[in-house]
Design a protein around this motif. Sequence first.
Motif, short mmCIF file in Angstrom:
data_model
loop_
_atom_site.label_atom_id
_atom_site.label_comp_id
_atom_site.label_asym_id
_atom_site.label_seq_id
_atom_site.Cartn_x
_atom_site.Cartn_y
_atom_site.Cartn_z
N ILE A 96 0.08 40.82 -19.72
CA ILE A 96 1.53 40.85 -19.65
C ILE A 96 2.20 40.39 -21.05
O ILE A 96 2.92 40.88 -21.77
N THR A 97 1.50 39.14 -21.57
CA THR A 97 1.94 38.84 -22.95
C THR A 97 1.53 39.77 -23.90
O THR A 97 2.32 39.88 -24.77
N ALA A 98 0.50 40.35 -23.81
CA ALA A 98 0.02 41.38 -24.83
C ALA A 98 0.80 42.61 -24.88
O ALA A 98 1.23 42.95 -25.78
N LEU A 99 1.14 42.87 -23.64
CA LEU A 99 2.20 44.17 -23.46
C LEU A 99 3.64 43.77 -24.08
O LEU A 99 4.08 44.63 -24.79
N GLY A 100 3.92 42.49 -23.52
CA GLY A 100 5.44 42.11 -24.45
C GLY A 100 5.35 41.85 -25.68
O GLY A 100 6.33 42.41 -26.44
N ALA A 101 4.37 41.30 -26.33
CA ALA A 101 4.20 41.39 -27.72
C ALA A 101 4.17 42.56 -28.52
O ALA A 101 4.78 42.63 -29.62
N SER A 102 3.18 43.29 -27.79
CA SER A 102 3.23 44.70 -28.54
C SER A 102 4.82 45.50 -28.63
O SER A 102 5.05 46.05 -29.50
N MET A 103 5.45 45.40 -27.28
CA MET A 103 6.72 45.95 -27.52
C MET A 103 7.64 45.24 -28.41
O MET A 103 8.57 45.84 -29.04
N PHE A 104 7.55 44.03 -28.44
CA PHE A 104 8.69 43.30 -29.24
C PHE A 104 8.38 43.74 -30.71
O PHE A 104 9.39 43.91 -31.54
N LEU A 105 7.13 43.62 -31.12
CA LEU A 105 6.72 44.16 -32.60
C LEU A 105 7.24 45.57 -32.96
O LEU A 105 7.50 45.77 -34.04
N ARG A 106 6.80 46.42 -31.68
CA ARG A 106 7.11 47.89 -32.09
C ARG A 106 8.63 47.95 -32.42
O ARG A 106 9.28 48.65 -33.26
N ASN A 107 9.37 47.49 -31.75
CA ASN A 107 10.94 47.39 -31.67
C ASN A 107 11.49 46.58 -33.01
O ASN A 107 12.47 47.24 -33.30
N LEU A 108 10.85 45.40 -33.23
CA LEU A 108 11.23 44.88 -34.49
C LEU A 108 10.90 45.63 -35.56
O LEU A 108 11.66 45.77 -36.48
N ALA A 109 9.90 46.46 -35.65
CA ALA A 109 9.61 47.28 -36.77
C ALA A 109 10.68 48.37 -37.00
O ALA A 109 11.04 48.64 -38.07
N ALA A 110 10.82 48.99 -35.85
CA ALA A 110 11.82 50.01 -35.61
C ALA A 110 13.29 49.54 -36.49
O ALA A 110 14.09 50.40 -36.82
N LEU A 111 13.48 48.31 -36.01
CA LEU A 111 14.89 47.68 -36.55
C LEU A 111 14.80 47.44 -37.82
O LEU A 111 15.90 47.65 -38.54
N ILE A 112 13.72 46.82 -38.42
CA ILE A 112 13.63 46.62 -40.10
C ILE A 112 13.52 47.78 -40.75
O ILE A 112 14.32 48.23 -41.88
N TRP A 113 12.62 48.90 -40.37
CA TRP A 113 12.21 50.00 -41.04
C TRP A 113 12.92 51.31 -40.60
O TRP A 113 12.78 52.34 -41.27
N GLU A 114 13.74 51.28 -39.73
CA GLU A 114 14.27 52.65 -38.97
C GLU A 114 13.22 53.15 -38.37
O GLU A 114 12.10 53.82 -39.19
N PRO A 115 13.53 53.81 -37.08
CA PRO A 115 12.70 54.70 -36.61
C PRO A 115 12.49 56.35 -37.18
O PRO A 115 12.62 57.32 -36.29
N HIS A 116 12.03 56.38 -38.48
CA HIS A 116 11.95 57.67 -38.73
C HIS A 116 10.58 57.75 -39.66
O HIS A 116 10.12 56.58 -40.12
N SER A 117 9.97 59.06 -39.72
CA SER A 117 8.95 59.18 -40.42
C SER A 117 9.11 59.02 -42.03
O SER A 117 10.10 59.54 -42.49
N ARG A 118 8.00 58.50 -42.78
CA ARG A 118 8.01 58.59 -44.25
C ARG A 118 6.67 58.65 -44.62
O ARG A 118 5.72 58.57 -43.96
#
Length: 294
Positions: A96-118
């Motif tokens: 459960i911790t692994a899943l939670g950390a994965s979702m946290f990092l994914r959404n943090l990256a989307a917040l920092i870099w914006e969810p679009h391709s480059r």
Amino acid sequence: MLLLQQIINGLALGGIYALIAIGWTVVFGIVGLINWTHGEVFMIGAFVGYLLLTTVKVNLLSALILAMAASGLTAYLIERLAYRPLRTGPRLALFITALGASMFLRNLAALIWEPHSRAYPPTFEFSVLTLSWGNSVLTVNSLQLFIFGVTLAIMVFLQWFITRTMMGKAMLAASQDLEAVSLMGVEVNTLVTITFWVSGLLGGAAGVLVGVMYAIDPMMGAMAGLKGWAVAVLGGVGSITGAMVAGLLLGVAENISSAYISSGYRDAIAFVIMILTLVVKPTGLMGFKFEEKV
């Protein structure tokens, strides 16, 4: 000729899959943890490489090395902050911790870099080698050769590290029995830390190489992580050589299916192969089964 062309095209992609899968399998083999954050470590490597190439203006080799270091550090921090406090707890808590950390990092990256391709900027001039037989033409891109060469060099070095160094041999022994290795005087925390560093370095390398070939986005780690696990299962979880071979096979299989069936099915191929492998040979192509004596 079309079949041979797709095989050549698939080798570069297969090498990247192999790097991701080896990162999966070394952690699972030693710690017994399905590390769902590995896809996000891969994604962070891709974005660090992108930032280095576009902002700092370093060359591709420097970007690759620094992105690998950033991903290795990320994997270490994940292990130190999220996994180590729960290592002796129930396996479900770690999962459960692994899943939670994965979702946290994914959404943090989307917040920092914006969810679009480059896309990565052009790094150097690539040439195309053309071979002709009659009416058939075979092309080999130097970009494909570069990616395949880098992945092959990394895998050869890793194989040397695992089989020839004391720490590598300790990791190999720990994949069979971590408790016995600890009783022999090996510092388990140090061993696990090195394992996560190795996993992160491989994930970072794969992220940069994917960025060179395709567009990147903050959600890219989800599918890459799942495919890496499929490759690890196909090759045999815990087998580095098996992950190498399975990664190349999957890359070739995806390109062939795209050419002869439909590109819409290429992502499904990995999971179909994984399911068939579990049904026919649960230990994978080069996996091994331990006999437990009671």
